[in-house]
Design an enzyme around this catalytic site. Structure first.
Site, PDB file in Angstrom:
ATOM      1  N   ARG A   1       0.828  -1.214   0.000  1.00 26.80           N
ATOM      2  CA  ARG A   1       0.000   0.000   0.000  1.00 26.80           C
ATOM      3  C   ARG A   1       0.858   1.259   0.000  1.00 26.80           C
ATOM      4  O   ARG A   1       0.601   2.211  -0.730  1.00 26.80           O
ATOM      5  CB  ARG A   1      -0.891   0.024   1.248  1.00 26.80           C
ATOM      6  CG  ARG A   1      -1.887  -1.089   1.311  1.00 26.80           C
ATOM      7  CD  ARG A   1      -2.604  -1.037   2.659  1.00 26.80           C
ATOM      8  NE  ARG A   1      -3.521  -2.149   2.819  1.00 26.80           N
ATOM      9  CZ  ARG A   1      -3.152  -3.361   3.192  1.00 26.80           C
ATOM     10  NH1 ARG A   1      -1.883  -3.644   3.435  1.00 26.80           N
ATOM     11  NH2 ARG A   1      -4.042  -4.329   3.310  1.00 26.80           N
TER      12      ARG A   1
ATOM     13  N   ASP B   1       9.603  -6.311  -6.022  1.00 24.51           N
ATOM     14  CA  ASP B   1       8.818  -6.950  -4.960  1.00 24.51           C
ATOM     15  C   ASP B   1       9.010  -8.450  -5.076  1.00 24.51           C
ATOM     16  O   ASP B   1       9.171  -8.962  -6.189  1.00 24.51           O
ATOM     17  CB  ASP B   1       7.328  -6.582  -5.086  1.00 24.51           C
ATOM     18  CG  ASP B   1       6.602  -6.769  -3.754  1.00 24.51           C
ATOM     19  OD1 ASP B   1       6.686  -7.868  -3.181  1.00 24.51           O
ATOM     20  OD2 ASP B   1       5.973  -5.810  -3.279  1.00 24.51           O
TER      21      ASP B   1
ATOM     22  N   ASP C   1      14.084   6.627   9.481  1.00 20.69           N
ATOM     23  CA  ASP C   1      13.042   6.873  10.481  1.00 20.69           C
ATOM     24  C   ASP C   1      12.958   5.706  11.457  1.00 20.69           C
ATOM     25  O   ASP C   1      12.261   5.784  12.458  1.00 20.69           O
ATOM     26  CB  ASP C   1      11.695   7.075   9.768  1.00 20.69           C
ATOM     27  CG  ASP C   1      10.578   7.463  10.722  1.00 20.69           C
ATOM     28  OD1 ASP C   1      10.791   8.399  11.533  1.00 20.69           O
ATOM     29  OD2 ASP C   1       9.499   6.823  10.689  1.00 20.69           O
TER      30      ASP C   1
ATOM     31  N   GLU D   1      15.900   1.202  18.976  1.00 20.37           N
ATOM     32  CA  GLU D   1      15.257   2.517  19.062  1.00 20.37           C
ATOM     33  C   GLU D   1      15.124   2.916  20.528  1.00 20.37           C
ATOM     34  O   GLU D   1      14.575   2.138  21.307  1.00 20.37           O
ATOM     35  CB  GLU D   1      13.878   2.461  18.380  1.00 20.37           C
ATOM     36  CG  GLU D   1      14.026   2.183  16.884  1.00 20.37           C
ATOM     37  CD  GLU D   1      12.714   2.175  16.102  1.00 20.37           C
ATOM     38  OE1 GLU D   1      11.644   2.272  16.710  1.00 20.37           O
ATOM     39  OE2 GLU D   1      12.800   2.086  14.858  1.00 20.37           O
TER      40      GLU D   1
ATOM     41  N   HIS E   1      11.093   7.416  14.361  1.00 21.34           N
ATOM     42  CA  HIS E   1       9.986   6.507  14.012  1.00 21.34           C
ATOM     43  C   HIS E   1       8.648   7.272  14.026  1.00 21.34           C
ATOM     44  O   HIS E   1       7.689   6.875  14.694  1.00 21.34           O
ATOM     45  CB  HIS E   1       9.958   5.303  14.980  1.00 21.34           C
ATOM     46  CG  HIS E   1       9.241   4.103  14.417  1.00 21.34           C
ATOM     47  ND1 HIS E   1       9.583   2.805  14.734  1.00 21.34           N
ATOM     48  CD2 HIS E   1       8.193   3.990  13.561  1.00 21.34           C
ATOM     49  CE1 HIS E   1       8.774   1.958  14.108  1.00 21.34           C
ATOM     50  NE2 HIS E   1       7.921   2.666  13.395  1.00 21.34           N
TER      51      HIS E   1
ATOM     52  N   GLY F   1       7.126   8.188  10.991  1.00 20.47           N
ATOM     53  CA  GLY F   1       6.503   8.081   9.672  1.00 20.47           C
ATOM     54  C   GLY F   1       4.981   8.037   9.769  1.00 20.47           C
ATOM     55  O   GLY F   1       4.273   8.680   8.998  1.00 20.47           O
TER      56      GLY F   1
END
Ligand code: 3PG
Length: 303
Positions: free
Chosen positions: A148, A168, A254, A259, A276, A278
């Site tokens: 998506r 892909d 991102d 993290e 992070h 996004g």
């Protein structure tokens, strides 16, 4: 009453689970606390911070549902949850626009050296000439993963005049390829031919360090890498080396292996690092928790 534990920060004002579901909101619960408390709950609502591994699933003797407002499920042991009859749901549509816009922002910001422009101007310098940028129009964007988010980025990039290469693992239907006006290539060709590479794959054993030393070495000199998918897909130390040697013009990350991040990537040149975010727009977060609220209510059969 079904009991639900929310383990990460969510838009609680948007979450109406009705009066037949009892909700506890503990957005900064530690792992130790979770292991201790999970036996009392029928469902968990989590984001990427909370790891739902075998130990959590075993301790959750009442657990029937794990609900994830958002996309990534790499922090949930899916096969083990399935083996225990625990349902896992997410809301993969919710964050598409937010992430696609963040990728667009990062491409533009890298190309126009936005961070350096802001910093030097505030420092009283007027670096007009040394901050000459580049335009996206006419450049090649390689999108790894045409889900998506990849599709939405293709649409936006097309409108900016970029040519688009796609890779892909799943075969892409010809009508999708022609509607988007993209070209499907091998991963090797994508890395070799793109001016910008953006990653949109989940983190799995196959994608871990998929972008390591040899992929980075394959990239065009002066190309840019953008990762808003999952930390761990990129080998951060190798990326830091490629940036320090000036082989890549820049990178925007991102997501990180750990993290918040640590290590060489923090001091590598020409990077934009974001925490992070996004999917962190008001619209995306509201949609995600609304959808998850509906899925939790439907699961427990309450209005
Ligand atoms: C996702 O997979 O939904 C995004 O990466 C956002 O993750 P987060 O909900 O932990 O911010």
């Amino acid at each position: 009453l079904a009991k639900v534990l929310i383990c990460d920060p969510v838009e609680t004002e948007m979450l109406s689970l009705g009066d037949r579901i009892d909700v506890d909101y503990k957005p900064s619960i530690t792992r130790e606390e979770l292991l201790e408390q999970v036996p009392s709950y029928d469902a968990l609502i989590i984001r990427s911070r909370t790891k739902v591994d075998k130990e959590v699933l075993d301790r959750g003797t009442r657990l029937k549902l794990v609900a994830r407002p958002g996309t990534g499920l790499d922090n949930v042991d899916l096969p083990y949850a399935k083996s225990k009859g625990i349902t896992v749901v997410n809301s993969p549509e919710s964050l598409v626009e937010a992430v696609a816009e963040h990728v667009t922002l990062l491409m533009l910001a890298l190309s126009r050296r936005l961070v350096a422009a802001d910093r030097t101007t505030k420092e009283g310098r007027w670096e007009k000439n040394s901050l000459t940028g580049a335009e996206l129009r006419g450049k090649v964007l390689g999108i790894v993963g045409l889900g998506r988010i990849g599709r939405r980025i293709a649409e936006i990039a097309k409108s900016l005049g970029m040519s688009i290469l796609i890779y892909d693992v799943i075969e892409i239907p010809p009508d999708v390829i022609s509607a988007l006006g993209v070209r499907v290539v091998t991963l090797d060709e994508l890395f070799r031919s793109s001016d910008y590479v953006t990653l949109h794959v989940p983190l799995t054993p196959d994608t871990r360090h998929m972008v390591g030393g040899s992929r980075l070495a394959d990239m065009k000199r002066g190309a840019y890498l953008i990762n808003t998918s999952r930390g761990g897909v990129v080998d951060e130390d190798m990326l830091a080396a490629a940036l320090s040697e000036g082989r890549l013009a820049g990178a925007a990350l991102d997501v990180f292996e750990k993290e918040p991040p640590a290590g060489a990537i923090l001091s590598a040149p020409n990077t934009i690092l974001t925490p992070h975010i996004g999917g962190q727009t008001q619209e995306a977060q509201t949609n995600a928790i609304t959808v998850i609220g509906e899925k939790v209510r439907a699961f427990f059969g309450v209005g």
